[in-house]
Write an enzyme that holds these catalytic residues in place. Structure first.
Site, PDB file in Angstrom:
ATOM      1  N   GLU A   1      50.894  33.423  40.141  1.00  0.00           N
ATOM      2  CA  GLU A   1      51.623  34.146  41.185  1.00  0.00           C
ATOM      3  C   GLU A   1      51.369  33.401  42.482  1.00  0.00           C
ATOM      4  OE1 GLU A   1      53.614  36.480  40.549  1.00  0.00           O
ATOM      5  OE2 GLU A   1      53.018  37.052  38.536  1.00  0.00           O
TER       6      GLU A   1
ATOM      7  N   CYS B   1      52.908  37.278  50.490  1.00  0.00           N
ATOM      8  CA  CYS B   1      53.679  36.275  49.754  1.00  0.00           C
ATOM      9  C   CYS B   1      55.165  36.618  49.797  1.00  0.00           C
ATOM     10  CB  CYS B   1      53.186  36.187  48.324  1.00  0.00           C
ATOM     11  SG  CYS B   1      53.065  37.800  47.549  1.00  0.00           S
TER      12      CYS B   1
HETATM   13  P1  NAD Z   1      44.038  29.903  47.529  1.00  0.00           P
HETATM   14  O1  NAD Z   1      44.846  29.215  46.517  1.00  0.00           O
HETATM   15  O2  NAD Z   1      43.381  29.085  48.568  1.00  0.00           O
HETATM   16  O3  NAD Z   1      42.864  30.756  46.835  1.00  0.00           O
HETATM   17  C1  NAD Z   1      43.123  31.756  45.888  1.00  0.00           C
HETATM   18  C2  NAD Z   1      41.916  31.925  44.992  1.00  0.00           C
HETATM   19  O4  NAD Z   1      41.723  30.747  44.219  1.00  0.00           O
HETATM   20  C3  NAD Z   1      40.613  32.155  45.742  1.00  0.00           C
HETATM   21  O5  NAD Z   1      39.885  33.156  45.094  1.00  0.00           O
HETATM   22  C4  NAD Z   1      39.921  30.794  45.654  1.00  0.00           C
HETATM   23  O6  NAD Z   1      38.520  30.860  45.735  1.00  0.00           O
HETATM   24  C5  NAD Z   1      40.364  30.345  44.273  1.00  0.00           C
HETATM   25  N1  NAD Z   1      40.305  28.890  44.037  1.00  0.00           N
HETATM   26  C6  NAD Z   1      40.365  27.875  44.945  1.00  0.00           C
HETATM   27  N2  NAD Z   1      40.316  26.684  44.316  1.00  0.00           N
HETATM   28  C7  NAD Z   1      40.243  26.937  42.988  1.00  0.00           C
HETATM   29  C8  NAD Z   1      40.209  26.113  41.816  1.00  0.00           C
HETATM   30  N3  NAD Z   1      40.234  24.781  41.868  1.00  0.00           N
HETATM   31  N4  NAD Z   1      40.157  26.717  40.598  1.00  0.00           N
HETATM   32  C9  NAD Z   1      40.166  28.069  40.502  1.00  0.00           C
HETATM   33  N5  NAD Z   1      40.187  28.897  41.576  1.00  0.00           N
HETATM   34  C10 NAD Z   1      40.239  28.339  42.802  1.00  0.00           C
HETATM   35  O7  NAD Z   1      44.987  31.007  48.181  1.00  0.00           O
HETATM   36  P2  NAD Z   1      44.685  31.961  49.440  1.00  0.00           P
HETATM   37  O8  NAD Z   1      44.727  31.144  50.676  1.00  0.00           O
HETATM   38  O9  NAD Z   1      43.478  32.781  49.155  1.00  0.00           O
HETATM   39  O10 NAD Z   1      45.939  32.950  49.386  1.00  0.00           O
HETATM   40  C11 NAD Z   1      47.137  32.722  50.035  1.00  0.00           C
HETATM   41  C12 NAD Z   1      48.214  32.282  49.060  1.00  0.00           C
HETATM   42  O11 NAD Z   1      48.363  33.245  48.029  1.00  0.00           O
HETATM   43  C13 NAD Z   1      49.584  32.197  49.719  1.00  0.00           C
HETATM   44  O12 NAD Z   1      50.230  31.016  49.312  1.00  0.00           O
HETATM   45  C14 NAD Z   1      50.323  33.406  49.171  1.00  0.00           C
HETATM   46  O13 NAD Z   1      51.712  33.297  49.134  1.00  0.00           O
HETATM   47  C15 NAD Z   1      49.738  33.502  47.811  1.00  0.00           C
HETATM   48  N6  NAD Z   1      49.948  34.855  47.277  1.00  0.00           N
HETATM   49  C16 NAD Z   1      50.865  35.020  46.282  1.00  0.00           C
HETATM   50  C17 NAD Z   1      51.108  36.300  45.785  1.00  0.00           C
HETATM   51  C18 NAD Z   1      52.100  36.530  44.671  1.00  0.00           C
HETATM   52  O14 NAD Z   1      52.072  37.600  44.082  1.00  0.00           O
HETATM   53  N7  NAD Z   1      52.985  35.604  44.355  1.00  0.00           N
HETATM   54  C19 NAD Z   1      50.436  37.392  46.314  1.00  0.00           C
HETATM   55  C20 NAD Z   1      49.529  37.177  47.348  1.00  0.00           C
HETATM   56  C21 NAD Z   1      49.288  35.900  47.810  1.00  0.00           C
END
Ligand code: NAD
Length: 469
Positions: free
Chosen positions: A213, A247
């Site tokens: 997502e 998002c």
């Molecule tokens: P991010 O990708 O930086 O982090 C998300 C999660 O992934 C965190 O818990 C982080 O610690 C973890 N993570 C980071 N690197 C990783 C790796 N290599 N392997 C596994 N896990 C890892 O995202 P963010 O900045 O926390 O969130 C914002 C983003 O989320 C925006 O792009 C937003 O659009 C998206 N988002 C999407 C939805 C949806 O339903 N489509 C909903 C909410 C947010």
């Protein structure tokens, strides 16, 4: 935690799983309802904690997170037994055989989540996974871990067996260890496109299924026959709620030139009235920016947009963390970063279009495909436009809210990801779909050995017969 701690968590989950999966839906539902009641008795504390950790107004913590999770629990507890019930498949040929579908839990599901909705995203997914008979390991964002710590405590107080719901607290390395672990059976990831791509590559090593997502840059199409007042209210709420860190927030507005002037005037007027700041006495509409590195993105996208000719109708170009004044831009176009990429902040970009066809073309000329909205008094036309939009969800005369409808599927196309959460489709992501075919053994199937010309002719006749159907 550090990456090696994941081994301990997966071992705990493995221990807890046989008993958890052996429970009936009713028994699992009872345990989740017990948690729900405890959680519900602490709504004020939960909203306050979320507001102080994440920066959102308590009203948004209540409506977008607490309420939607409470409703999701009701829905999942009631519907899981029906959606995941063993069922018979009617066979078109070979009527003497019987086929059944069984929906079996996967084992341990890893849930990796972001900081913008630190409760409703991870908890909603965990509830559905647990109802389906899985154990879960939730890795909340390292930026906002407190609310899930509170949830874990409440699960413990509610008497959930240990090992069924666990937290992996830490950064990207801990998330990566979950993805790499051979003892985690599926990953439900919500976050950025960049991390989503890394996870998909990592998951290939263990052939682990993933739901992704990811981001969005949602378009809003305002037709010539839209209710302008409603559309302006919708644009302002859809873009600025959660300070734009959603998002599915409205980022790009394509408004028909017939109504553009009055729409823009109303949007600016309503934006000016928004109260920005820290929620002290329920007197705030737009809260803080949760994660400071976002400001760099805002600065770079705004500079690029202004350089390429966008006009700021309301808002600012220099920022004073942790708040951003809701900003309205006019004359944006798809050469600008603010249109091509997700901004994840309170920036509303308006582009006037000649007709709805142009609006659909511009809406689809984007790498993302999460949600979109169409605003028109003519529902027939709106439904038609909805079919032309490349998005996981299209909302007519409203926007950005359907994650809260647990009975509807949530997920994107293109760079917005793959797979679905919520709804029956979300449940199917959390189980093995097993087909069992039965034969009483009374007849020897004709396609078994020995082969002969006579049998060949018989099956050829059958093929011809089927063609006539
Ligand atoms: P991010 O990708 O930086 O982090 C998300 C999660 O992934 C965190 O818990 C982080 O610690 C973890 N993570 C980071 N690197 C990783 C790796 N290599 N392997 C596994 N896990 C890892 O995202 P963010 O900045 O926390 O969130 C914002 C983003 O989320 C925006 O792009 C937003 O659009 C998206 N988002 C999407 C939805 C949806 O339903 N489509 C909903 C909410 C947010």
């Amino acid at each position: 935690m550090t990456a090696p701690d994941i081994n301990f968590l997966t071992a705990q989950a493995k221990k807890a799983w046989p008993q958890w999966r052996a429970l009936s839906f009713k028994e699992r539902g009872k345990q989740l309802k017990r948690f729900q009641r405890l959680f519900s008795s602490q709504i004020d504390d939960v909203c306050k904690l979320m507001s102080s950790e994440n920066g959102k107004p308590r009203f948004e913590a209540l409506t977008a997170e607490v309420l939607s999770v409470i409703q999701l629990i009701n829905w999942a507890v009631k519907k899981a037994p029906k959606i995941l019930k063993k069922r018979k498949i009617k066979l078109a040929l070979l009527k003497y055989k019987k086929s059944y579908l069984y929906f079996e839990p996967l084992g341990t599901v890893g849930i990796i989540s972001p900081w913008n909705y630190p409760l409703s995203i991870p908890l909603g997914e965990a509830i559905m996974a647990m109802m389906a008979g899985n154990c879960v390991i939730v890795k909340p964002s390292e930026v906002t871990p407190l609310i899930m710590k509170k949830v874990a405590k409440l699960f413990e107080e509610a008497g959930l067996p240990s090992g069924v719901f666990q937290l992996a607290l830490g950064g990207g390395d801990v998330g990566q260890a979950l993805v790499n672990s051979p003892y985690v059976d599926k990953i439900i990831f919500t976050g950025s496109v960049a991390t989503g791509k890394k996870i998909l590559k990592q998951a290939a090593d263990t052939l682990k299924p993933v739901v992704l997502e990811l981001g969005g840059c949602d378009p809003m199409l305002v037709c010539s026959d839209a209710d302008v007042e409603r559309a302006a209210n919708g644009a302002v709420w859809g873009c600025f709620m959660n300070a734009g860190q959603t998002c599915a927030s409205v980022e790009r507005v394509y408004v028909h030139h017939h109504i553009a002037d009055s729409f823009i005037e109303k949007v600016v007027e309503k934006t000016k009235k928004l109260r920005v700041g820290k929620d002290v006495a329920f007197d705030v509409d737009v809260g803080a920016i949760t994660y400071p590195p976002q400001f760099k993105i805002y600065e770079s996208q705004m500079q690029d947009a202004i350089f390429k000719g966008a006009k700021i109708l309301e808002g600012q170009t220099s920022f004073h963390p942790p708040f951003v004044k809701p900003t309205v831009l006019l004359g944006t176009n798809d050469s600008m970063k603010i249109i091509q990429d997700e901004t994840f902040g309170p920036f509303l970009c308006i582009q006037v279009v000649y007709d709805e066809e142009e609006a659909v073309r511009l809406a689809n000329e984007n790498q993302y495909g999460l949600c979109a909205s169409v605003w028109s008094r003519n529902l027939k036309k709106a439904r038609h436009l909805a079919q032309d939009l490349e998005a996981g969800t299209v909302v007519i005369n409203d926007c950005s809210f359907t994650h809260a409808l647990s009975e509807t599927p949530w997920g994107g196309r293109k760079m917005s990801g793959m797979g679905r959460v919520h709804s029956e489709f979300g449940f199917y992501e959390l189980v093995h779909i097993k087909h069992v075919n039965e034969d009483r053994g009374w007849f020897k199937p004709l396609w078994w050995y020995p082969y002969s010309e006579r049998k060949y002719k018989l099956f050829k006749f059958l093929a011809k017969l089927l063609t006539l159907k």
